[in-house]
Design a protein around this motif. Structure first.
Motif, PDB file in Angstrom:
ATOM      1  N   HIS A  69      29.150  82.669  18.992  1.00 16.10           N
ATOM      2  CA  HIS A  69      30.259  82.602  18.154  1.00 16.10           C
ATOM      3  C   HIS A  69      30.330  83.701  17.199  1.00 16.10           C
ATOM      4  CE1 HIS A  69      31.945  78.428  18.980  1.00 16.10           C
ATOM      5  NE2 HIS A  69      30.762  77.933  18.835  1.00 16.10           N
TER       6      HIS A  69
ATOM      7  N   PHE B  40      33.564  86.299  16.872  1.00 18.89           N
ATOM      8  CA  PHE B  40      34.212  86.731  15.423  1.00 18.89           C
ATOM      9  C   PHE B  40      34.279  88.064  15.246  1.00 18.89           C
ATOM     10  CE2 PHE B  40      33.651  88.043  10.927  1.00 18.89           C
ATOM     11  CZ  PHE B  40      34.867  87.535  10.738  1.00 18.89           C
TER      12      PHE B  40
ATOM     13  N   CYS C  69      40.042  81.871   5.378  1.00 24.06           N
ATOM     14  CA  CYS C  69      38.941  81.563   6.015  1.00 24.06           C
ATOM     15  C   CYS C  69      39.131  82.443   7.271  1.00 24.06           C
ATOM     16  CB  CYS C  69      39.231  80.127   6.818  1.00 24.06           C
ATOM     17  SG  CYS C  69      39.111  78.790   5.301  1.00 24.06           S
TER      18      CYS C  69
ATOM     19  N   ARG D  38      36.311  76.504  11.429  1.00 20.86           N
ATOM     20  CA  ARG D  38      36.947  76.784  12.586  1.00 20.86           C
ATOM     21  C   ARG D  38      38.249  76.370  12.681  1.00 20.86           C
ATOM     22  NH1 ARG D  38      34.337  79.921  16.269  1.00 20.86           N
ATOM     23  NH2 ARG D  38      35.473  79.196  17.760  1.00 20.86           N
ATOM     24  N   ARG D  39      38.318  75.065  12.058  1.00 24.41           N
ATOM     25  CA  ARG D  39      39.765  74.239  12.376  1.00 24.41           C
ATOM     26  C   ARG D  39      40.078  73.513  10.812  1.00 24.41           C
ATOM     27  NH1 ARG D  39      36.913  73.496  17.047  1.00 24.41           N
ATOM     28  NH2 ARG D  39      37.702  74.624  18.603  1.00 24.41           N
TER      29      ARG D  39
ATOM     30  N   THR E 219      30.959  72.271  22.680  1.00 25.80           N
ATOM     31  CA  THR E 219      31.082  73.762  22.948  1.00 25.80           C
ATOM     32  C   THR E 219      30.853  73.931  24.406  1.00 25.80           C
ATOM     33  OG1 THR E 219      30.464  74.426  20.531  1.00 25.80           O
ATOM     34  CG2 THR E 219      30.239  75.969  22.213  1.00 25.80           C
TER      35      THR E 219
ATOM     36  N   HIS F  91      37.226  83.174   9.690  1.00 26.46           N
ATOM     37  CA  HIS F  91      36.771  82.563  11.105  1.00 26.46           C
ATOM     38  C   HIS F  91      37.853  81.748  11.722  1.00 26.46           C
ATOM     39  CE1 HIS F  91      33.193  84.588   9.520  1.00 26.46           C
ATOM     40  NE2 HIS F  91      32.623  84.572  10.844  1.00 26.46           N
ATOM     41  N   LEU F  92      38.866  81.408  10.911  1.00 26.58           N
ATOM     42  CA  LEU F  92      39.628  80.223  11.047  1.00 26.58           C
ATOM     43  C   LEU F  92      40.324  80.401  12.322  1.00 26.58           C
ATOM     44  CD1 LEU F  92      40.122  77.552   9.715  1.00 26.58           C
ATOM     45  CD2 LEU F  92      42.235  78.428   8.901  1.00 26.58           C
ATOM     46  N   ARG F  93      40.139  79.324  13.508  1.00 25.08           N
ATOM     47  CA  ARG F  93      41.006  79.454  14.697  1.00 25.08           C
ATOM     48  C   ARG F  93      42.112  78.560  14.808  1.00 25.08           C
ATOM     49  NH1 ARG F  93      38.408  83.364  17.890  1.00 25.08           N
ATOM     50  NH2 ARG F  93      37.195  84.165  16.605  1.00 25.08           N
TER      51      ARG F  93
ATOM     52  N   HIS G 277      32.110  78.884   7.133  1.00 26.31           N
ATOM     53  CA  HIS G 277      33.188  79.601   8.166  1.00 26.31           C
ATOM     54  C   HIS G 277      33.959  78.384   9.015  1.00 26.31           C
ATOM     55  CE1 HIS G 277      31.378  83.419   7.047  1.00 26.31           C
ATOM     56  NE2 HIS G 277      30.254  82.945   7.699  1.00 26.31           N
TER      57      HIS G 277
END
Length: 1524
Positions: free
Chosen positions: A547, A551, A1173, A1155-1156, A426, A1175-1177, A1153
């Motif tokens: 983070h 969101f 999801c 993210r990918r 990160t 929070h999914l990016r 949560h």
């Protein structure tokens, strides 16, 4: 009495036959998938079993009515007798045929019995001869006929036993539906497109009814509401049983299938609470249900959990089809409710220990939430919901969300979650910068939380008043629960909504200031972060809060406004304040230390001062901590205890946050001769002496510390200090030092200097900064051009070539493949993971002698997870790649492959075979024509077929030799001989495994001697774990030593399948879109991303796959063991989750949560999965490249993941229409889609952040319309690619200049460009294009026979160009191309164009594919001096016979490819004298052409060019001559 006895006999026969059926099905539960007949027998046994269970209820019914003269009784009795006597034997050998005969004789009678049962409950069914059909007129759902009531009363009369029998019938029916869904496609090709979704939906609805009944029965007795539910379930289940039976046994009758299709749809609608009667029945059950559920057993928890699961199914259905009347707030809170119910389902079914640990009050909350959620969900099915009712439901959902948060809080307190991400993956500063940008966007957006708060505040006031005055308005709610909800709503209104109204603005400014402070804190402490555990904890806390804030802010920006979002905003604002407070406390201590140092500066050296101050501060801090702990023991209030604990934590953190002074700008310096700094009036010269000419990687942390220490110790009083670090010498000299030293520059100033030094590391001579009133000069002298941490593509070639010397083994396998008998033979390479099996197989596969010996070569990677169809497609792709193969089934593909291989001498490599099943699935496709065909297998399994070639581990000497050779390439300054002893020890501890040695070399290449010693010590401690275990340890060690910016890039390889070849270009675009690339003004993000990938290759973590024609890397992959490591590490850190197969979808709900997500499964599995999801990016789907055209899928759920940045749907067909839902994902940076669409909607322009857009279409019309509003407004677009169609672009007709200029567009394919003025205007719209593939077409102005100029020379950045010329008269155009062009491909060209092309001085790659129609040229005679820098030339499908040239043509040519030039007989003489040639490939040409290539090689060898290789295949006979 005779009739009564007959009915009793019927019941006895039914019970006896049912028991036999159960026994038979149980014994045959292992029916082989390969035997479809036995599978169908199993289905039919279960269908008859369901009928008998249903008939039992009918028999009890008729028996209770005491029909003395029932005309159907005798027929029914004889039917049962025939079924019992016709049961197949236990031995399955004769089962299918005997049972088939029995069923053929009685299937019509069973259908008639079903009709009788349906008629008895008021569902009219008519029969016509040998077929039945259901009437289209619908009776009332709760029609009260006399027989209906008696039947259902009979069903419910003896509550426990009879309901258990009914549940047995329902379970059997669900098994029938499961069987049909499993075998339907195999039995009827129309099943997938017409019936699969219907049967799955019916199955899900019946499961809901079953779960609802079990949930309702948790009460001690059946009340009226539950009886109504049972009646409804009985009617629906009976109808469904008949539908299943009819579909299976009458599936050849189109009229029957039509009736089944319609009736299933109606049955599904009956189960939904759309109708008032159904909805009232469902809500009535929940109304009388106690909220205090007593879940005393595990089964009770499963029952409630299953009911919650069914509620989730209903809520999902609502979310996919939200009426437009639903307000944004309601839709948003429905999504949050879905997430909350998933949490409850998990603690009830998968994490029951968490439920058991809750106190009684919280367990009551669980029951209240389940009941409330059911009422809300069923209420939402009401058609035409008015706005006021919608707002009331919205408030009810908010109350349920509050209860869920209370439950989560207690679960979290008793079962805290560990940190779910790695700090190294990160980029904290970039994350906060993104937050600040998003806050600016929120401030300027149309989202208005203040107006929302005012509007909803007014509603709540009115709602609370009416509810208090008239509590009977809500008869469905428990009074106590309702009162608690009202108190909560009142508190929220007063403390949140009204306060926001008073402030009249969001706390954006406050949050911005707090984030700026935290950014400064992180920046000033980034060096100390890795040195202090408590500082790391604070750093982690900042990232975790960032983070969460990301969101919340992003959700508001995309329009998710609701009560819940306001609560989240308040909560995250407070969390940021709290973290800021902790950081301030740490900073206060730092400042105190600094002031003490300044006051005592003259009393000693900096080291002495630092120790004095640290000692004093540590005593003060520890005294304060002990004081707080003492006071803590005296506090009773829980909140005060919590605050005191926080204070203790802050003080403890601050104690470990003592600053490190004197961070010099030269800490990162390498490779320059001198560095001069002027800091607050004093000048310092940092001089590097005897530095190697080729700079290495950045110095290690220990080296930097040594330089800093030297600078500190000699800061005053001594003129110079000499150091020798990592082989380089440094002199630190202080000049013009003032006698009375001033304060040291602040930490931010020093950081600014460091940043400047780093940012100007390459390409600029000086950088001047003015900070805090002082000037700093950073000067770079004698800087090399190539960055040290980003190896060039050419150096990668050398790195990749260093492998284990396998010449003897390679030749042995080649001899086995080429020599021996003509019989079909299998050769296998066997060994442990990482020993070099695939490497050896690749070298054999690409050997010229192998290529010339076999007619057909194909490579297929099998791996652990595979499907037979995918493997067949992969092999066929090597032989005859056609898109239509993907539409065929396995049997057709197997036959097609066999036909291609028939009578051909072939070599098929099957790489990474895990077991014999894969071989057994494919072997029938490989014909044995006794012509010397071979199969080459690689496996770690010694049991696979074939003559095994066992690979051994390396000896100590071989391992040391391999390590030396790798280091000589990866370390630019060469291998240091003084490290021989350590190197040998490290090589020995790799236990002879080549993969371990290769990876460890990547670590050692970046370390000094201290680092080598630590690595040797680490490996020595693990030497007893074996070769594979040691390799895993080395992988972990390699990851630890990676720079932070490369760690997420490495873990991202876990998003791809095992052994998958990943295109470098796609990987670069993904890394950029994911935000892993740290932007730099001097380089494009793609160039930086490429550098990251090359750095991973240089460290031997990533392997080169295919190469480009110029030798660059085209694809890459990672080793199996490293893939396992990346997948596991990424999952542990919640960085990325790889889902392989439909079963793993079940684990998604347990993720915190994610993210990918990268999902590998069949398209239909992906389409029916419920991925929720918020929070999914990033979401990627893949299916091994299998793309079916005729089946399209609806993915309406995707729009709920509004924060997606990456969405790859390139392997699942979306049909004829581009989904408008995708245009709602305004955060997208990368989008790939597949379908048959021909129009992209103008709403795509909403995706203002989109950088990469890839469309693969099967539209037969050949054109894809990109509306100008969509395309010309996407100013951030960098990569636009359409496959399978050409792009129709148009400028504004009235004013072409009004269309925007796309300065960022970098790569583009495949637009239609019309020759003439429109082309000139069009290309001016993307002036910085670097890669372009386009189709030239005639325009109205270019239809004459005059020469038309295609002017592209204004595209100064253009490096690669592919022109499709079939739609123009190629001999009527003239090309003006930019001089910097490096790669050019001409398709359907005219030879007249080559005169200007040959003069391009920078052209390196030229591909000429197909001559234009009507071009009868048979001779290519090149002019002198053409192609001065050409390195690669490919000629394909050309008609020329004679190719001539002068001696000065192609002076730099390295590679020549001749493919399908079936008339070519003469080559230019310059080829015999071009000593730069390295490879000549001849495929599908005349034997005489191959002979010319062989002659060139012989002549070149005489000249000393021993590197030239030739590859010849598919030679053909000369059937004609030019003279003819």
């Amino acid at each position: 009495m005779e009739s009564r006895k007959l009915w009793m006999d019927c019941i006895i026969i039914i019970d006896s036959t049912s028991q036999k059926l159960r026994s038979l099905v149980s014994k045959r539960c292992d029916f082989s998938r390969d035997n479809q007949g036995l599978d169908e027998l199993k289905v039919e046994l279960r269908l008859v079993q369901t009928f008998l269970l249903c008939a039992r209820e009918l028999a009890y019914f008729w028996f209770s009515l005491e029909y003395p003269e029932n005309p159907k009784l005798g027929q029914f009795y004889h039917l049962l007798r025939r079924l019992e006597n016709g049961l197949p034997p236990i031995d399955p050998a004769g089962a299918a045929s005997s049972w088939g005969d029995t069923l053929e004789n009685v299937k019509q009678e069973i259908s008639e019995a079903y009709v009788e049962m349906l008629n008895s409950v008021g569902l009219p069914v008519s029969l016509s001869q040998d077929r039945w059909r259901l009437l289209y007129d619908e009776p009332s759902l709760f029609k009260e006929t006399e027989s209906y009531s008696k039947l259902l009363d009979c069903l419910l009369k003896s509550s426990s036993l009879r309901i258990e029998e009914f549940m047995e019938f329902l379970d059997s029916l669900l098994e029938n539906l499961g069987d049909i869904n499993f075998l339907g496609e195999a039995c009827d090709s129309r099943f997938e497109t017409l019936f699969e979704a219907l049967f799955e939906a019916l199955q899900e609805k019946l499961v809901f009814l079953k779960n609802f009944i079990l949930f309702a029965r948790m009460q001690s007795k059946l009340d009226e509401a539950q009886k109504e539910l049972m009646k409804h379930c009985g009617v629906v289940a009976l109808s469904a049983a008949h539908l299943c039976y009819a579909f299976w046994f009458f599936r050849d009758d189109d009229e029957v299938l039509c009736g089944v299709e319609l009736k299933i749809s109606r049955s599904i609608e009956k189960i939904k609470p759309v109708y008032h009667e159904v909805r009232s029945a469902y809500i009535g059950v929940l109304k009388f249900q106690s909220s205090s559920l007593t879940l005393s057993t595990q089964r009770d928890m499963f029952i409630v959990g299953d009911f919650v699961d069914s509620l989730l199914g209903n809520l999902w259905e609502l979310l996919q089809n939200c009426p437009t009347a639903f307000m944004v707030s309601l839709k948003h809170q429905m999504q949050i409710l879905y997430d909350g119910l998933r949490f409850l389902r998990n603690i009830l079914k998968k994490q029951q220990e968490r439920y058991d640990g809750l106190d009684g009050r919280t367990k009551d909350l669980v029951g209240a939430v389940v009941n409330d959620a059911g009422v809300v969900i069923f209420s939402l099915y009401q058609k035409g919901i008015e706005e006021v009712l919608a707002m009331e439901i919205d408030a009810m959902i908010f109350c349920s969300l509050h209860k869920i948060e209370l439950i989560k809080a207690e679960v979290g307190e008793k079962h805290p979650l560990a940190l779910s991400f790695d700090l190294s993956t990160t980029n904290a500063l970039a994350l906060i910068d993104l937050l600040l940008e998003n806050l600016k966007e929120l401030a300027s957006s149309k989202v208005d939380p203040v107006s929302f708060a005012e509007d909803r505040g007014n509603f709540l006031r009115s709602y609370l008043k009416k509810t208090v005055e008239h509590p009977t308005r809500h008869p469905n709610l428990d009074l106590q629960i309702m009162q608690e909800d009202l108190l909560f709503l009142r508190s929220f209104m007063e403390n949140n909504l009204e306060q926001l109204n008073r402030n009249e603005k969001l706390p954006i400014e406050t949050m911005q200031n707090d984030l700026l402070f935290l950014r400064s804190f992180l920046e000033n402490n980034r060096e100390q972060n890795n040195q202090h555990e408590e500082l790391q904890a604070l750093w982690s806390q900042v990232i975790e809060v960032a983070h969460e804030a990301e969101f919340v802010i992003d959700s508001l920006v995309v329009g998710d406004m609701s009560f819940y979002s306001l609560v989240l905003l308040d909560s995250i604002t407070e969390e940021i304040k709290l973290v800021k407070s902790e950081a301030q406390n740490a900073t206060t201590i730092s400042k105190y230390v600094t002031s003490q140092a300044r006051s005592k500066w003259s009393t000693g050296t900096p080291h002495q001062v630092l120790h004095q101050v640290a000692s004093q501060v540590s005593h003060q801090v520890l005294d304060e901590v002990n004081l707080v702990k003492t006071e803590l023991s005296k506090i009773d209030d829980e909140k005060d205890v919590f605050k005191a604990q926080k204070t203790t934590k802050v003080l403890s953190q601050a104690f470990y946050c003592l600053p490190i002074f004197f961070i010099a700008a030269i800490s990162k310096w390498r490779g320059e001769k001198t560095e001069t700094l002027e800091i607050e009036g004093d000048k310092y010269v940092i001089e590097a002496q005897e530095v190697t000419k080729s700079p290495r990687d950045m110095p290690s942390q220990s080296s930097i510390s040594a330089i800093n220490e030297a600078a500190i110790s000699k800061w005053r009083g001594e003129k110079t200090e000499a150091l020798e670090i990592e082989g380089d010498k440094y002199v630190i000299e202080a000049q013009e030092v003032t006698k009375s030293p001033r304060d040291m520059p602040s930490q931010s100033s020093i950081s600014a200097i460091n940043e400047a030094a780093i940012s100007k590391w390459r390409g600029e001579k000086t950088e001047t900064l003015e900070i805090e009133g002082d000037k700093y000069v950073i000067e770079a002298q004698e800087v090399t051009k190539s960055p040290r941490d980003m190896p060039s593509q050419s150096s990668i070639s050398a790195i990749n070539e260093v492998v284990v010397d396998l010449k003897d083994q390679e030749q042995a396998i080649i001899d086995q493949l080429i020599g021996g008998s003509k019989q079909f033979n299998i050769v296998s390479i066997v060994g442990m993971p990482g020993i070099g099996k695939t490497t050896l197989a690749q070298k054999v596969y690409h050997d010229p002698s192998i290529i010339s010996h076999f007619h057909i070569l194909a490579w297929c990677c099998i791996s652990q997870v595979y499907s037979k169809k995918d493997l067949l497609l992969e092999i066929l792709a090597c032989i005859d790649e056609k898109d239509e193969y993907a539409e065929r089934n396995e049997n057709d593909l197997a036959n097609t492959l066999r036909k291609h291989l028939k009578q051909k001498k072939y070599l098929i490599v099957l790489d990474d075979v895990w077991d014999t099943e894969a071989w057994n699935a494919l072997k029938e496709s490989f014909p044995d024509d006794t012509n010397g065909s071979r199969i080459l297998l690689t496996s770690r399994n010694h049991e696979i077929p074939g003559k095994p070639h066992l690979l051994r581990l390396l000896t100590e000497e071989e391992g040391w030799e391999l390590l030396q050779r790798k280091l000589e390439v990866t370390r630019e300054e060469g291998y240091p001989p003084e490290l021989d002893v350590l190197g040998r020890q490290i090589a020995k501890n790799c236990n002879g495994l080549p993969l371990s040695i290769v990876i460890i070399s990547g670590i050692l290449a970046t370390l000094d001697q201290d680092g080598w010693e630590k690595v040797a010590e680490r490996l020595s401690s693990n030497s007893v774990v074996g070769a594979t275990g040691q390799c895993k340890s080395i992988l972990e060690l390699s990851y630890v030593h990676l720079p932070d910016h490369l760690k997420p890039c490495l873990l991202y390889f876990g998003a791809f399948r095992e052994d998958q070849e990943i295109p470098i270009r796609r990987l670069m675009w993904l890394l950029v879109a994911e935000g892993f690339v740290q932007k730099n003004e001097l380089e494009s993000t793609e160039k930086l991303a490429e550098g990251y990938i090359m750095a991973l290759i240089n460290r031997s973590l990533v392997m080169v796959g295919q190469r480009r024609s110029t030798g660059g890397v085209k694809t890459c992959r990672i080793h199996d063991l490293l893939h396992v490591f990346c997948v596991g590490k990424a999952k542990d850190q919640n960085f990325l989750h790889l889902v392989q197969g439909y079963d793993e979808f079940l684990e998604l709900d347990e993720l915190q949560h994610p993210r990918r997500l990268s999902i590998y499964c069949q398209p239909k599995q992906f389409a029916k999965s419920r991925i929720f999801c918020p929070h999914l990016r990033s979401l990627q789907h893949s299916t091994s490249g299998v793309r079916r055209r005729e089946v399209s899928y609806s993915l309406s759920s995707i729009h709920q993941m509004k924060l997606l940045r990456v969405l790859d749907l390139g392997h699942i067909s979306l049909g004829f229409t581009f989904p408008n839902e995708l245009c709602l994902l305004v955060r997208l940076r990368y989008l790939a889609v597949l379908g048959r669409m021909n129009i992209i909607p103008s709403s795509l322009a909403n995706l203002l952040d989109l950088e990469t857009f890839i469309v693969t279409t099967y539209y037969s019309g050949g054109g894809l319309s990109l509306l100008q509003d969509a395309f010309w407004n996407m100013l951030k677009l960098r990569h636009l690619h359409v496959r399978g169609a050409l792009i129709d672009l148009s400028l504004a007709n009235d004013n072409p200049e009004s269309s925007s200029v796309l300065y960022n567009l970098d790569t583009f394919s495949t637009p239609k460009l019309y020759v003439g003025q429109s082309l000139d205007a069009m290309i001016r719209k993307f002036p910085n294009i670097r890669e372009l593939k386009c189709c030239l077409l005639e325009s109205e102005e270019s239809t004459s026979d005059s020469i038309k100029i295609v002017a592209m020379d204004s595209l100064r950045q253009l490096e690669s160009l592919k022109l499709l010329l079939s739609q123009v008269s190629a001999h009527h155009i003239e090309l003006l191309l930019p001089s910097n062009l490096r790669r050019l491909t001409l398709v359907d060209f005219s030879w007249s164009l080559l005169s200007s092309v040959g003069q391009l001085s920078n052209l390196e790659v030229l591909k000429l594919i197909g001559q234009s129609d009507g071009d009868g040229v048979k001779e290519w005679d090149m002019e002198e001096g053409l192609f001065p820098n050409l390195k690669v030339l490919k000629l394909k499908s050309l008609n020329i016979v004679c190719w001539k040239g002068s001696e000065d043509n192609f002076p730099c040519l390295e590679k020549l490819v001749l493919e399908d030039c079936v008339e070519l007989e003469e080559l230019p003489s310059c080829l015999w004298e071009t000593l730069t040639l390295q490879l000549i490939e001849v495929h599908g040409c005349l034997y005489s052409t191959g002979d010319l290539a062989r002659d060139i090689m012989e002549k070149q060898m005489d000249y000393g060019n021993e590197d030239l290789k030739i590859c010849i295949s598919g030679e053909i006979e000369d059937t004609s001559s030019w003279s003819d």
